[in-house]
Design an enzyme around this catalytic site. Structure first.
Site, PDB file in Angstrom:
ATOM      1  N   ASN A  12       0.876  -1.175   0.000  1.00 25.97           N
ATOM      2  CA  ASN A  12       0.000   0.000   0.000  1.00 25.97           C
ATOM      3  C   ASN A  12       0.913   1.223   0.000  1.00 25.97           C
ATOM      4  OD1 ASN A  12      -1.773   2.058   0.497  1.00 25.97           O
ATOM      5  ND2 ASN A  12      -2.372   1.367   2.552  1.00 25.97           N
ATOM      6  N   TRP A  13       1.019   1.824  -1.154  1.00 28.42           N
ATOM      7  CA  TRP A  13       1.964   2.951  -1.283  1.00 28.42           C
ATOM      8  C   TRP A  13       1.427   4.225  -0.653  1.00 28.42           C
ATOM      9  CZ3 TRP A  13       3.809   2.464  -7.136  1.00 28.42           C
ATOM     10  CH2 TRP A  13       4.389   1.196  -7.318  1.00 28.42           C
ATOM     11  N   HIS A  98      -9.402   1.322   5.080  1.00 28.70           N
ATOM     12  CA  HIS A  98      -8.121   1.477   5.762  1.00 28.70           C
ATOM     13  C   HIS A  98      -8.312   2.388   6.978  1.00 28.70           C
ATOM     14  CE1 HIS A  98      -3.983   2.569   6.615  1.00 28.70           C
ATOM     15  NE2 HIS A  98      -3.643   1.476   5.958  1.00 28.70           N
ATOM     16  N   GLU A 100      -6.700   4.769   8.005  1.00 32.09           N
ATOM     17  CA  GLU A 100      -6.513   6.197   7.697  1.00 32.09           C
ATOM     18  C   GLU A 100      -7.777   6.778   7.068  1.00 32.09           C
ATOM     19  OE1 GLU A 100      -2.865   5.599   5.563  1.00 32.09           O
ATOM     20  OE2 GLU A 100      -1.907   5.019   7.438  1.00 32.09           O
ATOM     21  N   GLU A 170      -5.074  -4.832  10.719  1.00 37.28           N
ATOM     22  CA  GLU A 170      -4.042  -3.815  10.919  1.00 37.28           C
ATOM     23  C   GLU A 170      -4.299  -3.091  12.236  1.00 37.28           C
ATOM     24  OE1 GLU A 170      -2.178  -2.587   6.906  1.00 37.28           O
ATOM     25  OE2 GLU A 170      -3.874  -1.272   7.257  1.00 37.28           O
ATOM     26  N   GLY A 176       2.882   2.347  10.869  1.00 41.56           N
ATOM     27  CA  GLY A 176       3.842   3.438  10.731  1.00 41.56           C
ATOM     28  C   GLY A 176       4.574   3.799  12.008  1.00 41.56           C
ATOM     29  N   GLY A 237       2.999  -1.046   4.306  1.00 44.28           N
ATOM     30  CA  GLY A 237       3.011   0.381   4.000  1.00 44.28           C
ATOM     31  C   GLY A 237       4.425   0.853   3.690  1.00 44.28           C
ATOM     32  N   GLY A 238       5.074   1.443   4.666  1.00 41.40           N
ATOM     33  CA  GLY A 238       6.388   2.066   4.472  1.00 41.40           C
ATOM     34  C   GLY A 238       7.400   1.189   3.748  1.00 41.40           C
TER      35      GLY A 238
HETATM   36  P1  13P Z   1       3.251   0.462   7.714  1.00 45.44           P
HETATM   37  O1  13P Z   1       3.757  -0.811   7.087  1.00 45.44           O
HETATM   38  O2  13P Z   1       3.961   1.682   7.239  1.00 45.44           O
HETATM   39  O3  13P Z   1       3.183   0.348   9.209  1.00 45.44           O
HETATM   40  O4  13P Z   1       1.742   0.661   7.213  1.00 45.44           O
HETATM   41  C1  13P Z   1       0.859  -0.403   7.310  1.00 45.44           C
HETATM   42  C2  13P Z   1      -0.364  -0.064   6.552  1.00 45.44           C
HETATM   43  O5  13P Z   1      -1.121   0.814   6.927  1.00 45.44           O
HETATM   44  C3  13P Z   1      -0.626  -0.789   5.311  1.00 45.44           C
HETATM   45  O6  13P Z   1      -1.898  -0.549   4.833  1.00 45.44           O
END
Ligand code: 13P
Length: 254
Positions: A12-13, A98, A100, A170, A176, A237-238
């Site tokens: 997930n960019w 998600h 976010e 998650e 993050g 993510g990252g």
């Molecule tokens: P990170 O891998 O940066 O913790 O993010 C996870 C995420 O939200 C993937 O959707």
């Protein structure tokens, strides 16, 4: 790895990568991951890079995902993207709900369920995200939150649609932050989610649905997490933003 369910690892960019940067990344991944057949591989660039990335991965084992979509068919919804528009770029998966989006865009379980249904309506596979906040975990409400989200965000899906849906656990406190769930925490949450699925749908569905773990997945912790009995992949993510780290996560998971 000896699991009935094929692992699915998705990057997930988020709100990162210009088109040029997206192409650099995906061309590198294509090269490095060429021989991987054991894992379903998905990249989820921002909307603006879907067109070019779609062309770049045509002849590869990478599949395309989007990060969100509207629950509505095309119409007067300024700023939104409809499922049929994603289909134009051969998108196969779409992340919905998600944390976010739940947090910054006030998406509710009902909206997420409508998005998941609309995705299936267009033959897209939704990756439905659930997970508790730190406060919810610390006050002993993790299972209650997960059960509510599973029931609410998947409401109305048929059994066959559910089998074609991917869930992503998650924990919000692990996203993050560099703070990953321990193996015990991840396995317990995934097994619990599967039990809820068995109650809402049935045992067969629960056995077939793939549940990804997401939250600070890195090359160093991928092997342990992916080997857990109820963990069927990762939503990264990252560490999905660099060729090396995403490649190593995939290779360490096989
Ligand atoms: P990170 O891998 O940066 O913790 O993010 C996870 C995420 O939200 C993937 O959707």
């Amino acid at each position: 790895m000896n699991k009935d369910r094929k692992l699915i690892i998705a990057g997930n960019w988020k709100m990162n990568k210009t088109v040029a940067e997206a192409l650099d990344l995906v061309n590198g991944l294509k090269r490095e991951l060429l021989s991987v057949k054991e894992v379903d591989l998905v990249v989820c660039p921002p909307f603006t890079a879907l067109s070019e990335v779609s062309k770049a991965i045509l002849d590869s084992n990478l599949r395309l995902g989007a990060q969100d979509m509207s629950e509505h068919p095309p119409g007067a919804y300024t700023g939104e993207i409809a499922a049929v528009m994603l289909k134009e770029f051969s998108v196969r998966y779409v992340i919905v709900g998600h944390s976010e989006r739940r947090q910054y865009h006030a998406e509710t379980d009902a909206v997420i369920a409508a998005k998941a249904a609309a995705a299936h309506g267009a033959a897209l596979k939704p990756i439905v995200c659930i997970g508790e906040t730190l406060k919810e975990r610390e006050t002993g409400r993790t299972e209650l939150v997960l059960e509510t989200q599973v029931k609410g965000s998947l409401a109305g899906l048929s059994k066959s649609q559910m089998e074609e849906t991917v869930l992503a656990y998650e924990p919000v406190w692990a996203i993050g932050t560099g703070r990953t769930a321990t193996a015990d925490q991840a396995q317990a949450a995934h097994a619990f989610i599967r039990r809820v699925l068995a109650g809402v749908f049935d045992d067969t569905v629960a056995r077939r649905v793939r549940i990804q773990y997401g939250g600070s997945v890195k090359p160093a912790n991928a092997r342990e997490l992916m080997s857990l009995p109820d963990v069927d992949g990762a939503l990264v993510g990252g560490a999905s933003l660099e060729i090396r780290s995403f490649t190593d996560i995939v290779k360490n998971s096989i």
